[in-house]
Design a protein around this motif. Structure first.
Motif, PDB file in Angstrom:
ATOM      1  N   GLY A 241       0.836  -1.196   0.000  1.00  0.00           N
ATOM      2  CA  GLY A 241       0.000   0.000   0.000  1.00  0.00           C
ATOM      3  C   GLY A 241       0.869   1.244   0.000  1.00  0.00           C
TER       4      GLY A 241
ATOM      5  N   TYR B 228      -8.846   0.487  -6.110  1.00  0.00           N
ATOM      6  CA  TYR B 228      -7.529   0.969  -5.679  1.00  0.00           C
ATOM      7  C   TYR B 228      -6.429   0.026  -6.151  1.00  0.00           C
ATOM      8  CZ  TYR B 228      -3.536   2.086  -2.763  1.00  0.00           C
ATOM      9  OH  TYR B 228      -2.264   2.388  -2.323  1.00  0.00           O
TER      10      TYR B 228
ATOM     11  N   TYR C  85     -11.593   5.626  -0.383  1.00  0.00           N
ATOM     12  CA  TYR C  85     -11.083   5.823  -1.735  1.00  0.00           C
ATOM     13  C   TYR C  85     -12.095   6.540  -2.635  1.00  0.00           C
ATOM     14  CZ  TYR C  85      -8.230   4.681  -5.846  1.00  0.00           C
ATOM     15  OH  TYR C  85      -7.429   4.757  -6.954  1.00  0.00           O
TER      16      TYR C  85
ATOM     17  N   TYR D 133      -5.372   0.397   2.198  1.00  0.00           N
ATOM     18  CA  TYR D 133      -5.593   1.795   1.821  1.00  0.00           C
ATOM     19  C   TYR D 133      -6.248   2.512   2.991  1.00  0.00           C
ATOM     20  CZ  TYR D 133      -6.959   6.028  -0.594  1.00  0.00           C
ATOM     21  OH  TYR D 133      -7.099   7.342  -0.952  1.00  0.00           O
TER      22      TYR D 133
ATOM     23  N   CYS E 117      -0.413   4.379   4.897  1.00  0.00           N
ATOM     24  CA  CYS E 117      -1.708   3.696   4.837  1.00  0.00           C
ATOM     25  C   CYS E 117      -1.952   2.831   6.076  1.00  0.00           C
ATOM     26  CB  CYS E 117      -1.824   2.853   3.574  1.00  0.00           C
ATOM     27  SG  CYS E 117      -0.790   1.368   3.568  1.00  0.00           S
TER      28      CYS E 117
END
Length: 322
Positions: free
Chosen positions: A41, A250, A287, A229, A45
């Protein structure tokens, strides 16, 4: 072979001057016995935050931790501090990305490794020295008689990291956490260190949680991978399947942004925007503002993590509706 580590709904909040930072927001992660599991990531994160929570390294006065971290069925978060301290170095070890910040500059390399045997195995001074010398040989720090007496500043970056690995595996831990272990090293030394981690894992049957932002490393070493994330694991699966058929937007965007030699003339792809600040309780999918596949529900409700294939899971309204 069963799960060695089972993290359930782990939440970590930091008490900062700006307010409460919601660093982890319900992380679920499992690592099997003898498995090398990748955790990938962007920076910040929550990868390292999760690693430190496993080892109980956070400042308890400024940190609030909820959830479960089950190691061989026992919840680390429910253990007394003394029991957690016994796990560190013996059953669970960690390698940090900057060895110079972890090694004692006032002690020889060999003495630092020998201290592990004295502390966790109650070995005599002579036996600890012999075992430390053998461990230096094992990780390629030769001749051990010379390396044993050297101080960290006398070693190159790659040699320092080998010394850290020697300390981490000295007491045959069941789980090794490698937190970006090759970030500061050049490509050739990176490959050597990663090959050393893999060979040690194979030889000792040791599980490894490999934390990185590099999908190339993940593809080379890891059986399974989890993508993080903004404080959550958004997708988990078999490494090859996840790379070939990612289900979370993502993950799709992250893989698309990796430069490829065969398309060297094409413009590099980037992910628009930036992650949200973590000082507000998360609502919906973090996200959402950056996602080109977002649905109306994504802004208001965080999706459940569901199966999207054999052993492949994702937390995404879009992938569930596709």
């Amino acid at each position: 072979m069963g799960d060695l580590l089972d993290i359930r709904n782990l939440a970590v909040d930091f008490m900062a001057h700006e307010g409460i930072m919601y660093a982890l927001c319900g992380v679920d992660l499992t690592i099997g016995k003898g498995e090398i599991h990748g955790l990938v990531g962007e920076s910040s994160c929550g990868k390292s935050t999760a690693a430190k929570a496993i080892l109980g390294l956070h400042n308890k006065k400024r940190t609030r931790i909820k959830g479960e971290i089950l190691f061989e069925g026992s919840d680390i978060l429910a253990m007394p501090p003394r029991e957690v301290a016994k796990l560190r170095g013996s059953a669970i070890s960690i390698i940090f990305q900057d060895p110079m910040a972890s090694l004692n500059p006032l002690m020889g390399i060999g003495s630092q490794i020998a201290e592990m045997y004295r502390l966790h195995e109650n070995a005599s001074k002579r036996l600890a020295r012999e075992k430390a010398a053998a461990m230096l040989e094992k990780v390629g720090l030769t001749p051990s008689e010379l390396r044993y007496k050297q101080y960290p500043f006398e070693l190159s970056g790659g040699m320092q990291q080998r010394a850290m690995i020697a300390m981490a595996i000295s007491c045959s831990p069941k789980l090794l956490i490698a937190d970006e272990p090759t970030t500061a090293l050049d490509a050739t030394i990176q490959a050597q260190i990663l090959e050393l981690v893999k060979s040690v894992s194979d030889e000792m049957g040791m599980s490894v949680l490999l934390i990185t932002h590099n999908f190339g490393i993940i593809a080379e070493l890891c059986k399974r991978v989890s993508v993080m994330y903004a404080g959550r694991v958004v997708e988990t699966g078999d490494t090859q399947e996840l790379l070939a058929s990612p289900k979370h937007p993502y993950t799709i965007d992250l893989i698309a942004s990796i430069p490829r030699l065969e398309n060297s003339s094409e413009k590099l792809t980037s992910i628009a925007g930036s992650p949200k600040a973590l000082y507000e309780p998360p609502v919906g999918c973090q996200y959402y503002s950056r996602c080109s596949r977002r649905l109306d529900i994504c802004e208001k409700q965080y999706p459940e993590t569901r199966d999207v294939g054999a052993g492949h899971k994702a937390a995404c309204h879009w992938s569930h509706s596709a």
